[in-house]
Design a protein around this motif. Structure first.
Motif, short mmCIF file in Angstrom:
data_model
loop_
_atom_site.label_atom_id
_atom_site.label_comp_id
_atom_site.label_asym_id
_atom_site.label_seq_id
_atom_site.Cartn_x
_atom_site.Cartn_y
_atom_site.Cartn_z
N ASP A 1 -7.80 5.01 7.76
CA ASP A 1 -7.52 6.33 8.34
C ASP A 1 -6.05 6.48 8.67
OD1 ASP A 1 -10.17 6.98 8.11
OD2 ASP A 1 -10.66 6.61 10.21
N ARG A 2 -5.44 5.42 9.14
CA ARG A 2 -4.02 5.50 9.50
C ARG A 2 -3.13 5.61 8.27
NH1 ARG A 2 -6.86 2.80 13.12
NH2 ARG A 2 -6.42 3.21 15.32
N LEU A 3 -3.51 4.95 7.20
CA LEU A 3 -2.77 5.10 5.96
C LEU A 3 -2.84 6.54 5.46
CD1 LEU A 3 -3.70 1.82 4.09
CD2 LEU A 3 -1.37 2.71 4.35
N ALA A 4 -3.99 7.18 5.65
CA ALA A 4 -4.18 8.55 5.18
C ALA A 4 -3.33 9.55 5.97
CB ALA A 4 -5.65 8.94 5.26
N ARG A 5 -3.06 9.25 7.24
CA ARG A 5 -2.31 10.20 8.06
C ARG A 5 -0.94 9.66 8.47
NH1 ARG A 5 -6.05 8.17 12.30
NH2 ARG A 5 -4.74 7.24 13.93
N GLY B 1 14.14 5.32 2.82
CA GLY B 1 14.23 6.00 4.10
C GLY B 1 12.94 6.69 4.51
N GLN B 2 12.12 7.07 3.54
CA GLN B 2 10.83 7.67 3.84
C GLN B 2 9.76 6.61 4.09
OE1 GLN B 2 10.78 9.94 0.15
NE2 GLN B 2 10.86 11.87 1.29
N LEU B 3 9.84 5.50 3.36
CA LEU B 3 8.84 4.45 3.49
C LEU B 3 8.97 3.67 4.80
CD1 LEU B 3 8.86 3.00 -0.14
CD2 LEU B 3 7.05 4.36 0.92
N ALA B 4 10.21 3.46 5.24
CA ALA B 4 10.44 2.61 6.42
C ALA B 4 9.73 3.13 7.68
CB ALA B 4 11.93 2.43 6.66
N PRO B 5 9.86 4.41 8.04
CA PRO B 5 9.16 4.86 9.24
C PRO B 5 7.65 4.84 9.10
CG PRO B 5 10.23 6.72 8.14
CD PRO B 5 10.74 5.47 7.49
N ARG B 6 7.15 5.07 7.89
CA ARG B 6 5.70 4.98 7.67
C ARG B 6 5.24 3.54 7.90
NH1 ARG B 6 5.58 8.16 1.83
NH2 ARG B 6 6.64 10.07 2.55
N ALA C 1 0.82 -1.21 0.00
CA ALA C 1 0.00 0.00 0.00
C ALA C 1 0.86 1.26 0.00
CB ALA C 1 -0.93 0.00 1.21
N LEU C 2 1.90 1.27 0.80
CA LEU C 2 2.78 2.42 0.86
C LEU C 2 3.57 2.59 -0.43
CD1 LEU C 2 4.13 1.97 4.50
CD2 LEU C 2 2.64 3.81 3.69
N PHE C 3 4.01 1.48 -0.99
CA PHE C 3 4.77 1.52 -2.25
C PHE C 3 3.92 2.10 -3.37
CE2 PHE C 3 6.58 -0.35 -6.10
CZ PHE C 3 7.94 -0.11 -5.91
N ALA C 4 2.66 1.70 -3.42
CA ALA C 4 1.77 2.18 -4.49
C ALA C 4 1.31 3.61 -4.26
CB ALA C 4 0.55 1.26 -4.59
N ASP D 1 2.06 10.00 7.52
CA ASP D 1 3.20 10.90 7.67
C ASP D 1 3.24 11.51 9.06
OD1 ASP D 1 4.41 10.54 5.25
OD2 ASP D 1 3.33 12.14 4.25
N ASP D 2 2.08 11.83 9.62
CA ASP D 2 2.03 12.38 10.97
C ASP D 2 2.42 11.33 12.01
OD1 ASP D 2 1.19 14.83 10.02
OD2 ASP D 2 -0.94 14.31 10.18
#
Length: 229
Positions: free
Chosen positions: A146-150, A70-75, A59-62, A152-153
């Motif tokens: 909802d968590r996927l949508a936010r 480095g941006q995807l890992a913490p998400r 989901a994050l990759f798409a 980054d926060d």
């Protein structure tokens, strides 16, 4: 197998009707009440963790094709961590249908973060075994929407998040102490301890930069704090 009314209601909240309800019963069975003929949910937990991980990674990759690793890992970590699984479990009332031994029940097992997180992963594995990956993916994406949508926060830098928490409590910034360093210069291993004014501390160790291990220590301490509040 005939399903009880409470499990049927839980299946409705979950959004999946089991053709093999014995899988759901096993997913909800804690070790404190398991027997030789009624196994607990630990094996399912192992599988569910991987099903959740694959779904979140895809989901994050798409969702952000320009994001670096480095941006995807913490998400990713924010979405699959135990605290998040426990939050989702609470939202669908999983604790209400957990099968616990008397002592675990009396000690508040239905509210324990670790038990809820483990059972949530086990339930995802039960869906996967019952109906396949697409069914499990659909449930996960709906419950985590909802968590996927936010995300980054939720994926804030652990050191920054810990410092903000400490300042909000009127404390000094966290202190990071290197307690050990081993390995060659080109591949050092650090051991870092982070401490707060109130005496709480946590430790992390591993290969990488000193900052990355400080981040790991901050994440451990944040997890301890969130587990107690």
């Amino acid at each position: 197998m005939k399903i009880s009314a409470d499990l049927r209601a839980f299946s409705d909240r979950l959004g999946h009707e089991f053709s093999r309800p014995e899988l759901l019963l096993r997913a909800l069975t804690h070790g404190s009440i398991s027997t030789a003929t009624r196994p607990d949910n630990q094996r399912l937990e192992f599988l569910g963790d991987r099903v959740l991980g694959l779904t979140m990674a895809e989901a994050l990759f798409a969702a952000d094709r320009a994001a670096t690793e480095g941006q995807l890992a913490p998400r990713y970590n924010a979405l699959v961590k135990g605290e998040t699984c426990a939050e989702v479990a609470r939202e669908i009332g999983l604790g209400e249908v957990l099968k616990l031994g008397r002592s675990e029940m009396m000690s508040g097992g239905r509210r324990k973060e670790a038990l809820l997180a483990d059972a949530m992963e086990a339930v995802l594995a039960a869906i996967y075994l019952d109906a396949g990956l697409e069914a499990a993916r659909a449930v996960i994406l709906r419950l985590w929407a909802d968590r996927l949508a936010r995300v980054d926060d939720d994926a804030r830098d652990p050191k920054t998040a810990l410092q903000e928490w400490a300042q909000a409590q009127g404390m000094s910034p966290p202190r990071y102490v290197q307690t050990a360093r081993t390995g060659p210069d080109h591949a050092p291993e650090f051991e870092i301890t982070v401490r707060l004014d109130d005496g709480r501390e946590a430790q992390a160790s591993g290969k990488g930069t000193k900052r990355s291990i400080e981040q790991a220590a901050a994440a451990v301490l944040l997890g301890q704090i969130e587990g107690k509040t």
